[in-house]
Design an enzyme around this catalytic site. Structure first.
Site, PDB file in Angstrom:
ATOM      1  N   CYS A   1     -59.157  50.468-109.354  1.00  0.00           N
ATOM      2  CA  CYS A   1     -60.581  49.799-109.843  1.00  0.00           C
ATOM      3  C   CYS A   1     -61.280  49.153-108.830  1.00  0.00           C
ATOM      4  CB  CYS A   1     -60.181  48.940-110.909  1.00  0.00           C
ATOM      5  SG  CYS A   1     -59.065  47.582-110.588  1.00  0.00           S
TER       6      CYS A   1
ATOM      7  N   SER B   1     -55.639  47.139 -96.897  1.00  0.00           N
ATOM      8  CA  SER B   1     -54.496  47.068 -97.720  1.00  0.00           C
ATOM      9  C   SER B   1     -54.303  48.049 -98.661  1.00  0.00           C
ATOM     10  CB  SER B   1     -54.790  45.683 -98.753  1.00  0.00           C
ATOM     11  OG  SER B   1     -55.946  46.042 -99.539  1.00  0.00           O
TER      12      SER B   1
ATOM     13  N   ASP C   1     -57.921  46.632 -89.416  1.00  0.00           N
ATOM     14  CA  ASP C   1     -57.088  45.680 -89.949  1.00  0.00           C
ATOM     15  C   ASP C   1     -56.699  44.722 -88.927  1.00  0.00           C
ATOM     16  OD1 ASP C   1     -55.896  45.069 -92.590  1.00  0.00           O
ATOM     17  OD2 ASP C   1     -53.916  45.262 -91.463  1.00  0.00           O
ATOM     18  N   ILE C   2     -55.962  43.711 -89.177  1.00  0.00           N
ATOM     19  CA  ILE C   2     -55.476  42.449 -88.213  1.00  0.00           C
ATOM     20  C   ILE C   2     -55.060  42.931 -86.817  1.00  0.00           C
ATOM     21  CG2 ILE C   2     -53.044  42.371 -89.244  1.00  0.00           C
ATOM     22  CD1 ILE C   2     -53.613  39.265 -88.737  1.00  0.00           C
TER      23      ILE C   2
END
Length: 263
Positions: A160, A196, A218-219
């Site tokens: 979603c 994620s 990302d990190i």
């Protein structure tokens, strides 16, 4: 800073979520109003944690379902009883859909491999998975398979939050409706700061499947997502470069302290 004090760049504006959601709400309400009350969809949400945010999310879900003429039931269960409760709901013909309010076990490892929460996602019946998180729907998303059946009568369920981002981009005109479905982001570049498994990675795949070149930041790493492919970025490339050349930038960093210089 209050919203009235914010200075927007030329052409920029704040977009209320209701502005985007209203056509979908209307469609749902019109559809459910035509069903007998005993035939309207029923969603069961499982709470197996003490997370205040999860409980608030469940409250919002319930209010939305009542507003739109559907049924919603929260089932509070102990964590160790959740898997059995899910199986009961899978077999219950009165239950149309199932969702779980995560996290339940966090990163606790599962006997089946991966985390226990991953195992729970795969325990929800394909017929009742409204979140698109079970293994079948994860596989179809990354394979760019858009229908469950060969007759193309039933669409695959997409997660979603990434889907909501796609709907926002459609509303803002980022998708080119002159192109066929699946090609409406062709020629567009997108930077997504977050990879994620719940938001960033599936969103990158969905936009790449629609034709975009996606820089997934990302990190500790950055990758380029193209339809069906993930590639490393050039060694000397920087996030600033990706952002400047992008038509769309999505920030999904779960921290108030994260800032990006728009210059």
């Amino acid at each position: 800073m209050a919203a009235s004090q914010v200075t927007y760049a030329p052409g920029a504006r704040r977009v209320p979520a209701d502005e985007i959601a209203q056509p979908f709400v209307k469609e749902i309400q019109e559809s459910t109003s035509q069903l007998p009350k005993d035939k309207r969809p029923k969603l069961v949400g499982f709470l197996a944690n003490n997370d205040p945010a999860a409980r608030k999310y469940a409250e919002w879900t319930g209010k939305s379902f009542v507003r739109d003429g559907m049924e919603f039931e929260v089932r509070q269960v102990e964590t160790d009883d959740l898997e059995h409760a899910l199986e009961e709901a899978n077999l219950d013909r009165s239950v149309s859909g199932i969702m779980i309010y995560y996290p339940v076990f966090g990163n606790r490892p599962s006997f089946h491999g991966g985390s226990y929460d991953d195992s729970l996602r795969d325990s929800v019946s394909l017929a009742k998975d409204v979140e698109g998180l079970c293994h079948f729907y994860r596989r179809t998303l990354y394979r760019n398979q858009r229908y469950v059946d060969s007759e193309q009568a039933r669409k695959c369920v997409l997660p979603c939050t990434p889907l909501a981002v796609v709907k926002i981009l459609e509303h803002l005109g980022a998708y080119d409706e002159q192109h066929a479905v699946g090609e409406r982001m062709t020629g567009k570049s997108v930077t997504i700061v977050n990879r994620s498994e719940i938001v960033g990675r599936p969103l990158a795949a969905m936009l790449a499947n629609d034709g975009a070149t996606v820089y997934s930041v990302d990190i500790d790493s950055t990758y380029i997502f193209r339809r069906g492919k993930v590639e490393p970025v050039p060694a000397n490339a920087t996030t600033d470069e990706f952002v400047r050349q992008s038509d769309v930038v999505v920030l999904g960093v779960p921290s108030d302290s994260y800032k990006m210089d728009p210059a």
